[in-house]
Write a protein that holds these residues in place. Structure first.
Motif, PDB file in Angstrom:
ATOM      1  N   PHE A 211       1.036  -1.234   0.188  1.00 45.33           N
ATOM      2  CA  PHE A 211       0.082  -0.155  -0.096  1.00 45.33           C
ATOM      3  C   PHE A 211       0.830   1.301  -0.075  1.00 45.33           C
ATOM      4  O   PHE A 211       1.921   1.439   0.652  1.00 45.33           O
ATOM      5  CB  PHE A 211      -1.122   0.174   1.370  1.00 45.33           C
ATOM      6  CG  PHE A 211      -1.732   1.125   1.221  1.00 45.33           C
ATOM      7  CD1 PHE A 211      -3.011   1.281   0.329  1.00 45.33           C
ATOM      8  CD2 PHE A 211      -1.426   2.329   2.055  1.00 45.33           C
ATOM      9  CE1 PHE A 211      -3.732   2.255   0.548  1.00 45.33           C
ATOM     10  CE2 PHE A 211      -2.444   3.387   2.160  1.00 45.33           C
ATOM     11  CZ  PHE A 211      -3.544   3.367   1.411  1.00 45.33           C
ATOM     12  N   CYS A 212       0.421   2.129  -1.038  1.00 40.96           N
ATOM     13  CA  CYS A 212       1.393   3.560  -1.160  1.00 40.96           C
ATOM     14  C   CYS A 212       0.422   4.551  -0.790  1.00 40.96           C
ATOM     15  O   CYS A 212      -0.657   4.651  -1.332  1.00 40.96           O
ATOM     16  CB  CYS A 212       2.062   3.439  -2.215  1.00 40.96           C
ATOM     17  SG  CYS A 212       3.496   2.440  -2.587  1.00 40.96           S
ATOM     18  N   ARG A 213       0.778   5.718  -0.316  1.00 39.64           N
ATOM     19  CA  ARG A 213      -0.005   6.925  -0.042  1.00 39.64           C
ATOM     20  C   ARG A 213       0.948   7.990  -0.253  1.00 39.64           C
ATOM     21  O   ARG A 213       2.145   8.260   0.376  1.00 39.64           O
ATOM     22  CB  ARG A 213      -0.794   6.791   1.373  1.00 39.64           C
ATOM     23  CG  ARG A 213      -1.737   8.059   1.371  1.00 39.64           C
ATOM     24  CD  ARG A 213      -2.600   7.697   2.554  1.00 39.64           C
ATOM     25  NE  ARG A 213      -1.867   7.247   3.875  1.00 39.64           N
ATOM     26  CZ  ARG A 213      -1.558   8.014   4.901  1.00 39.64           C
ATOM     27  NH1 ARG A 213      -2.379   9.319   4.911  1.00 39.64           N
ATOM     28  NH2 ARG A 213      -1.014   7.948   6.023  1.00 39.64           N
ATOM     29  N   VAL A 214       0.653   8.989  -0.825  1.00 38.77           N
ATOM     30  CA  VAL A 214       1.502  10.368  -1.211  1.00 38.77           C
ATOM     31  C   VAL A 214       0.572  11.569  -1.215  1.00 38.77           C
ATOM     32  O   VAL A 214      -0.490  11.534  -1.624  1.00 38.77           O
ATOM     33  CB  VAL A 214       2.230  10.062  -2.482  1.00 38.77           C
ATOM     34  CG1 VAL A 214       1.415   9.919  -3.805  1.00 38.77           C
ATOM     35  CG2 VAL A 214       3.069  11.244  -2.775  1.00 38.77           C
ATOM     36  N   VAL A 215       1.046  12.571  -0.501  1.00 37.73           N
ATOM     37  CA  VAL A 215       0.569  13.861  -0.822  1.00 37.73           C
ATOM     38  C   VAL A 215       1.084  14.448  -2.142  1.00 37.73           C
ATOM     39  O   VAL A 215       2.503  14.518  -2.376  1.00 37.73           O
ATOM     40  CB  VAL A 215       0.712  14.720   0.356  1.00 37.73           C
ATOM     41  CG1 VAL A 215       0.165  16.412  -0.104  1.00 37.73           C
ATOM     42  CG2 VAL A 215       0.380  14.302   1.570  1.00 37.73           C
ATOM     43  N   VAL A 216       0.422  14.936  -3.057  1.00 43.15           N
ATOM     44  CA  VAL A 216       0.828  15.630  -4.424  1.00 43.15           C
ATOM     45  C   VAL A 216       0.167  16.926  -4.188  1.00 43.15           C
ATOM     46  O   VAL A 216      -0.711  17.310  -4.128  1.00 43.15           O
ATOM     47  CB  VAL A 216       0.229  14.850  -5.508  1.00 43.15           C
ATOM     48  CG1 VAL A 216       0.535  15.379  -6.787  1.00 43.15           C
ATOM     49  CG2 VAL A 216       0.526  13.246  -5.555  1.00 43.15           C
TER      50      VAL A 216
END
Length: 279
Positions: free
Chosen positions: A81-86
């Motif tokens: 699982f990956c999560r990022v603020v863009v």
């Protein structure tokens, strides 16, 4: 065909994009866009390709990617699982004169930078909080916080320049993305240049020229960097021996692995592991 120009949705009452993205929308093809981009990795790890740079990304990493710099991120394995603020913004939102103010000289230089940076925010720990705040911020706070973040990045002297040679040419047919996907799936095998060229229906000589024009490096060098980036991830596991790792990275003998690792990282695998544990 996969899109090569990524355009993220922008809310009508905001002048730029600030969102949280997670698997599977985190995974993107080789693409570029006119907007400058800030990426804060919240969860996950894997391989990042930014312009002519190939390396790792992991939780806590902060990247700044200039306008039209092509990039590609892939998580280490399918179930991760990956999560990022863009944050994506076009420099035109500031108009033609605002950034010319003498107080914004450093910020203006950063915004016009057509390269990629790894941002070291150790001396500015509030930067991460501000980036996360942008996701829900509105009104003046939204644009004011962005300027604050850009100022902090532009005055941070310990940032690492990731890219070196600008990529002016860009593949408009998705061929490079196809090659990246194929390589990422099979780098542990004994890949031959001829077979990759055949997959994209090119002669070996034409493919060699095409790949270098669009990535600023040979395919052989690119494959080596993908393998070494994978080795770096495996070296973070203290239960794995170097004598086991080289097999999982596509190398047939440890001597060649050690030599190529040192060519890319300027140190041996064992020294790299010691450096990690020292952090």
């Amino acid at each position: 065909m996969k899109p090569i120009v990524q355009k993220l949705p922008r809310q009508d009452f905001k002048s730029f994009v600030s969102i949280m993205m997670s698997t599977p929308t985190f995974e993107t093809p080789w693409h570029r866009h006119v907007e400058n981009e800030i990426l804060l990795i919240k969860e996950g790890f894997g391989t990042a390709i930014i312009g002519d740079y190939v390396g790792e990304f992991a939780k806590g990493d902060l990247f700044y990617i200039g306008s039209n710099v092509p990039h590609w991120f892939r998580k280490a394995y399918e179930d991760l699982f990956c999560r990022v603020v863009v944050i994506q913004f076009d420099q035109s939102i500031f108009g033609s004169t605002f950034l010319k103010m003498p107080e914004l000289t450093a910020t203006n230089k950063l915004i016009k930078l057509k390269q990629g940076l790894a941002v070291n925010y150790a001396l500015q720990p509030t930067m991460v909080d501000k980036i996360e705040q942008l996701v829900d911020a509105e009104g003046f706070e939204h644009i004011g916080t962005l300027l604050d973040i850009l100022h902090q990045i532009s005055t941070q002297t310990q940032n690492t320049l990731l890219t070196h040679e600008p990529i002016d040419s860009f593949d408009s047919k998705g061929i490079i993305d196809e090659v990246l996907e194929y390589t990422f799936e099979r780098f542990q095998d004994n890949i031959k240049l001829e077979e990759v060229a055949a997959i994209v229906k090119m002669s070996t000589s034409n493919f060699r020229r095409f790949f270098k024009l669009n990535t600023k490096k040979s395919y052989t060098k690119f494959l080596k960097e993908i393998r070494i980036a994978h080795a770096c991830k495996l070296l973070r596991d203290p239960n794995r021996f170097v004598s086991q790792i080289f097999h999982e990275c596509g190398y047939r003998n440890i001597t060649n692995f050690n030599r190529q690792f040192k060519e890319v990282k300027s140190m041996t695998p064992s020294a790299y592991r010691k450096e990690i544990y020292r952090e």
